[in-house]
Design a protein around this motif. Sequence first.
Motif, short mmCIF file in Angstrom:
data_model
loop_
_atom_site.label_atom_id
_atom_site.label_comp_id
_atom_site.label_asym_id
_atom_site.label_seq_id
_atom_site.Cartn_x
_atom_site.Cartn_y
_atom_site.Cartn_z
N TYR A 127 0.83 -1.21 0.00
CA TYR A 127 0.00 0.00 0.00
C TYR A 127 0.87 1.26 0.00
N VAL A 128 1.93 1.25 0.82
CA VAL A 128 2.82 2.41 0.90
C VAL A 128 3.52 2.64 -0.44
N ALA A 129 3.99 1.56 -1.06
CA ALA A 129 4.67 1.69 -2.35
C ALA A 129 3.74 2.26 -3.40
N VAL A 130 2.49 1.79 -3.41
CA VAL A 130 1.51 2.32 -4.36
C VAL A 130 1.18 3.77 -4.04
N GLY A 131 1.01 4.08 -2.75
CA GLY A 131 0.67 5.44 -2.35
C GLY A 131 1.75 6.44 -2.68
N VAL A 132 3.02 6.00 -2.62
CA VAL A 132 4.14 6.88 -2.95
C VAL A 132 4.39 6.92 -4.45
N GLY A 133 4.33 5.76 -5.08
CA GLY A 133 4.68 5.68 -6.50
C GLY A 133 3.65 6.28 -7.44
N LEU A 134 2.37 6.05 -7.14
CA LEU A 134 1.31 6.50 -8.04
C LEU A 134 1.28 8.03 -8.21
N PRO A 135 1.28 8.80 -7.12
CA PRO A 135 1.28 10.26 -7.31
C PRO A 135 2.53 10.76 -8.04
N GLY A 136 3.66 10.13 -7.74
CA GLY A 136 4.91 10.55 -8.40
C GLY A 136 4.85 10.34 -9.91
N ILE A 137 4.36 9.18 -10.32
CA ILE A 137 4.25 8.90 -11.76
C ILE A 137 3.22 9.82 -12.40
N ALA A 138 2.10 10.04 -11.70
CA ALA A 138 1.06 10.91 -12.25
C ALA A 138 1.56 12.33 -12.44
N LEU A 139 2.28 12.86 -11.45
CA LEU A 139 2.81 14.22 -11.56
C LEU A 139 3.85 14.32 -12.65
N SER A 140 4.70 13.31 -12.75
CA SER A 140 5.73 13.32 -13.82
C SER A 140 5.07 13.30 -15.19
N THR A 141 4.00 12.54 -15.32
CA THR A 141 3.29 12.47 -16.60
C THR A 141 2.62 13.81 -16.93
N LEU A 142 2.00 14.42 -15.93
CA LEU A 142 1.33 15.71 -16.15
C LEU A 142 2.30 16.81 -16.51
N ASN A 143 3.55 16.69 -16.08
CA ASN A 143 4.56 17.72 -16.35
C ASN A 143 5.25 17.55 -17.69
N LEU A 144 4.87 16.55 -18.47
CA LEU A 144 5.45 16.38 -19.80
C LEU A 144 4.84 17.41 -20.75
N ASP A 145 5.67 18.33 -21.22
CA ASP A 145 5.16 19.44 -22.02
C ASP A 145 4.81 19.04 -23.45
N ASP A 146 5.53 18.10 -24.02
CA ASP A 146 5.35 17.75 -25.43
C ASP A 146 4.36 16.61 -25.66
N VAL A 147 3.63 16.25 -24.62
CA VAL A 147 2.69 15.13 -24.74
C VAL A 147 1.26 15.67 -24.65
N PRO A 148 0.40 15.31 -25.62
CA PRO A 148 -1.00 15.78 -25.59
C PRO A 148 -1.72 15.33 -24.32
N GLY A 149 -2.72 16.11 -23.92
CA GLY A 149 -3.47 15.81 -22.71
C GLY A 149 -4.16 14.46 -22.76
N SER A 150 -4.66 14.08 -23.93
CA SER A 150 -5.34 12.79 -24.05
C SER A 150 -4.38 11.63 -23.82
N VAL A 151 -3.13 11.79 -24.30
CA VAL A 151 -2.13 10.73 -24.09
C VAL A 151 -1.75 10.65 -22.62
N LYS A 152 -1.63 11.80 -21.97
CA LYS A 152 -1.34 11.82 -20.53
C LYS A 152 -2.42 11.08 -19.76
N LEU A 153 -3.68 11.34 -20.14
CA LEU A 153 -4.80 10.69 -19.46
C LEU A 153 -4.74 9.17 -19.63
N VAL A 154 -4.41 8.72 -20.84
CA VAL A 154 -4.30 7.27 -21.10
C VAL A 154 -3.19 6.67 -20.26
N ILE A 155 -2.04 7.36 -20.21
CA ILE A 155 -0.90 6.84 -19.42
C ILE A 155 -1.27 6.73 -17.95
#
Length: 201
Positions: free
Chosen positions: A21-49
Motif C-alpha cells: 500500500y505504501v509503495a503504491v501510495g508513494v509511486g502513483l502520485p509521483g508517476i502521475a505528476l511526472s506524466t502531467l509535467n510532460l510538455d510535449d505530450v498531448p493531454g489525451s495521451v497523458k490521461l491514457v498513461i
Amino acid sequence: MSAELLPRDYRIRPHQMTAVYVAVGVGLPGIALSTLNLDDVPGSVKLVIITLVVLLFGWLVWASKRCATSADLLGIRVRRFTGSRRLAWEDIQEIRAVRNPSAAMGQNQPTLISYAYDTGGRRVQLMYVDDNHVDVEREIAVIRAAWEELRGPGWAPDPQAYARIERQAVREGRMLKATFWGCGIFFVLFVIAMVVIVVST
C-alpha cells in the motif's frame, strides 16, 4: 490424525501488504505528476498513461491480496497472480521444499520455496509456503502428512513423474552452482579492477 490440522491457509503477511500500500501510495502520485509535467505530450495521451498506471497499480494490490495457498480435505488450491490451480490429494506425486534459485537476485527473496508436483511431474509453486512467511519444514511436514493420509489406498507413485521431478532437481542444482560461481567470479574481477584503479592513480 494429520487431517485434523486442516485447513491450512497461507497468505501475504499484513505488514508486507502494508508495504505494498505504501509503495503504491508513494509511486502513483509521483508517476502521475511526472506524466502531467510532460510538455510535449498531448493531454489525451497523458490521461491514457495515468489510467493505465492506475489500473496496473490497482491490479498489483488486488493480485497481492488474492495470491494464496490453501490445503483442505479435498487437496491443495493455489491462487497465483494469473489464474489458480487445484490439485486433489490423489493427483499429487510429491511435495517438497527446495532452494530458491533467485534468492540472490534481490532483497527479501525467500531462500526456501515449496512445490507440489502433479501426476505428470509438473510442479506448482505453493505461494507463501516459503521461509519469509512460515516455518517451511514444519508446514511441509504437515502438508505431506495430510497428503499421505488423504490420497487414498489406491495411490501409487508414477516412475515417469518421479524421473521428471528428479531431472528438474538436477537442473536447478546446476543452475545454483552456476549462479554461485558467476557471482564469485564477478566479485573477484571487481576486486581486481578496483586494485588496478587504486594502484594506477
